[in-house]
Write an enzyme that holds these catalytic residues in place. Structure first.
Site, PDB file in Angstrom:
ATOM      1  N   LYS A   1      25.918  45.190  72.654  1.00  0.00           N
ATOM      2  CA  LYS A   1      25.678  45.715  74.012  1.00  0.00           C
ATOM      3  C   LYS A   1      26.647  46.861  74.301  1.00  0.00           C
ATOM      4  O   LYS A   1      26.594  47.473  75.359  1.00  0.00           O
ATOM      5  CB  LYS A   1      25.897  44.628  75.068  1.00  0.00           C
ATOM      6  CG  LYS A   1      25.228  43.308  74.781  1.00  0.00           C
ATOM      7  CD  LYS A   1      23.876  43.200  75.416  1.00  0.00           C
ATOM      8  CE  LYS A   1      23.370  41.776  75.307  1.00  0.00           C
ATOM      9  NZ  LYS A   1      21.931  41.687  75.398  1.00  0.00           N
TER      10      LYS A   1
ATOM     11  N   GLN B   1      27.117  41.722  79.754  1.00  0.00           N
ATOM     12  CA  GLN B   1      26.578  42.897  80.466  1.00  0.00           C
ATOM     13  C   GLN B   1      27.652  43.657  81.224  1.00  0.00           C
ATOM     14  O   GLN B   1      27.355  44.671  81.865  1.00  0.00           O
ATOM     15  CB  GLN B   1      25.479  42.458  81.457  1.00  0.00           C
ATOM     16  CG  GLN B   1      24.261  41.851  80.795  1.00  0.00           C
ATOM     17  CD  GLN B   1      23.467  42.850  79.959  1.00  0.00           C
ATOM     18  OE1 GLN B   1      23.629  44.070  80.075  1.00  0.00           O
ATOM     19  NE2 GLN B   1      22.604  42.341  79.109  1.00  0.00           N
TER      20      GLN B   1
ATOM     21  N   CYS C   1      15.478  36.039  78.990  1.00  0.00           N
ATOM     22  CA  CYS C   1      16.308  34.861  78.650  1.00  0.00           C
ATOM     23  C   CYS C   1      17.013  34.322  79.896  1.00  0.00           C
ATOM     24  O   CYS C   1      18.195  33.916  79.825  1.00  0.00           O
ATOM     25  CB  CYS C   1      17.341  35.178  77.563  1.00  0.00           C
ATOM     26  SG  CYS C   1      16.581  35.675  76.017  1.00  0.00           S
TER      27      CYS C   1
ATOM     28  N   ASP D   1      30.885  35.051  80.943  1.00  0.00           N
ATOM     29  CA  ASP D   1      29.953  35.753  80.057  1.00  0.00           C
ATOM     30  C   ASP D   1      30.031  37.236  80.420  1.00  0.00           C
ATOM     31  O   ASP D   1      29.516  37.673  81.449  1.00  0.00           O
ATOM     32  CB  ASP D   1      28.546  35.190  80.283  1.00  0.00           C
ATOM     33  CG  ASP D   1      27.482  35.947  79.494  1.00  0.00           C
ATOM     34  OD1 ASP D   1      27.797  37.003  78.930  1.00  0.00           O
ATOM     35  OD2 ASP D   1      26.328  35.469  79.481  1.00  0.00           O
TER      36      ASP D   1
ATOM     37  N   HIS E   1      22.274  33.726  81.953  1.00  0.00           N
ATOM     38  CA  HIS E   1      21.436  33.914  80.764  1.00  0.00           C
ATOM     39  C   HIS E   1      21.353  32.557  80.064  1.00  0.00           C
ATOM     40  O   HIS E   1      22.271  31.739  80.171  1.00  0.00           O
ATOM     41  CB  HIS E   1      22.146  34.945  79.884  1.00  0.00           C
ATOM     42  CG  HIS E   1      21.409  35.382  78.662  1.00  0.00           C
ATOM     43  ND1 HIS E   1      21.340  34.621  77.524  1.00  0.00           N
ATOM     44  CD2 HIS E   1      20.733  36.527  78.375  1.00  0.00           C
ATOM     45  CE1 HIS E   1      20.665  35.279  76.588  1.00  0.00           C
ATOM     46  NE2 HIS E   1      20.269  36.432  77.083  1.00  0.00           N
TER      47      HIS E   1
HETATM   48  N1  PLP Z   1      24.604  36.805  78.255  1.00  0.00           N
HETATM   49  C1  PLP Z   1      24.027  37.867  78.833  1.00  0.00           C
HETATM   50  C2  PLP Z   1      24.320  38.157  80.266  1.00  0.00           C
HETATM   51  C3  PLP Z   1      23.169  38.680  78.090  1.00  0.00           C
HETATM   52  O1  PLP Z   1      22.579  39.729  78.671  1.00  0.00           O
HETATM   53  C4  PLP Z   1      22.936  38.366  76.734  1.00  0.00           C
HETATM   54  C5  PLP Z   1      21.996  39.181  75.929  1.00  0.00           C
HETATM   55  O2  PLP Z   1      20.986  39.621  76.402  1.00  0.00           O
HETATM   56  C6  PLP Z   1      23.574  37.264  76.180  1.00  0.00           C
HETATM   57  C7  PLP Z   1      24.396  36.504  76.965  1.00  0.00           C
HETATM   58  C8  PLP Z   1      23.361  36.865  74.752  1.00  0.00           C
HETATM   59  O3  PLP Z   1      23.936  37.791  73.907  1.00  0.00           O
HETATM   60  P1  PLP Z   1      23.762  37.669  72.314  1.00  0.00           P
HETATM   61  O4  PLP Z   1      22.293  37.469  72.071  1.00  0.00           O
HETATM   62  O5  PLP Z   1      24.281  38.954  71.802  1.00  0.00           O
HETATM   63  O6  PLP Z   1      24.559  36.485  71.879  1.00  0.00           O
END
Ligand code: PLP
Length: 412
Positions: free
Chosen positions: A232, A209, A370, A206, A129
């Protein structure tokens, strides 16, 4: 789909806990298939936060008032719930952040600035992401370091042989997602982390998900840093978590300064609190932390194993149904993937698909999610993505399939 697995959760009853899911949408039943963008909150979470705001609210870690002490207790109890949820050894290793993005920026700016130098390499996977790309690019630019990428195959499976070759002495840090938000791939983290550690590389995971779908054990994974967002996880926005190994967190400098993170301040010198306080400058999102704690209680009561079983059964059903649709290509077919289903429809832009589905009460996400490098890898501008949670059922998938057929008719 295995009826046995699906009936192991009373989904109809669970749905009643969610005000938004039981409210008509465009005059139709709501089919929320967008939990990868943000999970819906059950009423108990919303009510827990409202209760705090109505009857318990003040600032935390300040003053001797009973109100402040009780708010601090509730806030710290939530930290303990997070600790237990990811099986971290100590609450001192749980740092509150605004979300996954802020947690990764914290690691990049604090640990990364201290430990990277000109010529070093940052290794990322091809399915990250933007939240696990951009902070590292900013650091690389500042330090004269460079980014290397672990490639993946057409199913969305990382090439671990390539990883071996990429793990040179120049690599200082590996940033990797536990579960891909576009492809649903569940990366073999234990194996990957062991490979990285064998070369002295620090691993930042990360988990945005992963936490809604898998039981995570940060010690078993041996992750150096593990981050995720509350929203999430059936919790609110504005709260997230950074877990770190004790020795790493203790050695890192604070990244923001202000109230709440100090031991003493004079014009000459400031001394900082230990972990996690030194990373939590200013007033934290208190109601949100308590709300996240309530969300964890709610998920624990259902059981993550049962959640995973139901979601997998639903994913199998949806995959079979979507595979029967002519002109539809599923993006992300890794074995054992999580409940994320991205697809493209020949000749129809995902935004059109998303808009038409929306009018049918089917909420999905359309776009690059993203993760533009993933789109580039698959040579597509965008996908439509359906993502499943424990409150979804066959009717949601059937509505999705009917909606896609309608899209096809409109464009035929
Ligand atoms: N990493 C992953 C795999 C995501 O799916 C997301 C959100 O869609 C993020 C990071 C970013 O999360 P946040 O916008 O809550 O910081």
């Amino acid at each position: 789909m295995s009826e046995l697995t699906l009936t192991s959760l009373d989904v109809a009853k669970i749905r009643e806990d969610f005000p938004l899911l039981t409210t008509p949408f465009h005059g139709k039943p709501m089919h929320y298939l967008d939990s990868a963008v943000s999970g819906q909150m059950p009423g108990v979470v919303i009510e827990r936060m409202a209760h705090y705001q109505r009857f318990e609210h003040t600032n935390v870690h300040r003053g001797v008032s009973t109100l402040s002490q009780e708010a601090t207790d509730r806030f710290e109890e939530a930290r303990e719930k997070v600790r237990a949820f990811i099986k971290a050894p100590s609450v001192k290793q749980i740092v509150w952040t605004r979300g996954t993005t802020e947690a990764i920026n914290l690691v990049a700016q604090s640990w990364g600035r201290t430990n990277l130098k000109d010529g070093d390499e940052i290794l990322l996977s091809a399915m990250e992401h933007h939240a696990n790309i951009v902070p590292w690019q900013m650091l690389a630019t500042e330090k004269g370091a460079s980014i290397r990428v672990i490639p993946m195959d057409d199913r969305g499976v990382l090439d671990l042989d390539a990883l071996d070759a990429l793990l040179t002495p120049r690599v200082k840090v590996l940033g990797i997602t536990h579960v891909s938000n576009v492809l649903g791939t569940v990366n073999p983290l234990k194996e990957i982390i062991a490979k990285a550690h064998a070369k002295g590389v620090v691993v930042v995971v990360d988990g945005a998900q992963a936490v809604p779908h898998l039981a995570v054990d940060v010690v078993d994974l041996d992750a150096d840093f593990y981050v995720f967002s509350g929203h999430k996880l059936s919790g609110p926005t504005g709260i997230g978590v950074l877990y770190g190994k004790k020795e790493l967190l203790e050695a890192m400098p604070p990244w923001q300064g202000g109230g709440n993170m100090i031991l003493s301040v004079s014009w000459e010198k400031t001394t900082y609190m230990g972990v996690p306080g030194k990373f939590e400058a200013g007033t934290p999102p208190i109601a949100e932390a308590i709300g996240l704690g309530a969300a964890i209680d709610y998920l624990n009561a259902i059981g993550l194993d049962r959640i995973a079983a139901v979601e997998h059964a639903l994913l199998d059903y949806a995959t079979a149904e979507l595979s029967n649709i002519e002109g539809l290509r599923i993006i992300g077919t890794a074995p054992g993937k999580a409940s994320v289903l991205s697809f493209v429809l020949e000749g129809i832009h995902p935004h059109d698909v998303g808009s038409i589905l929306d009018h049918e009460g089917v909420v999905v996400r359309a776009g690059h999610h993203c993760a533009q490098p993933v789109m580039t890898r698959f040579n597509i501008p965008a996908t439509t993505r359906a993502s499943f949670a424990y409150f979804n059922d066959k009717a949601d998938v059937d509505a999705l399939v009917a909606g896609i057929q309608q899209v096809k008719e409109i464009f035929s």
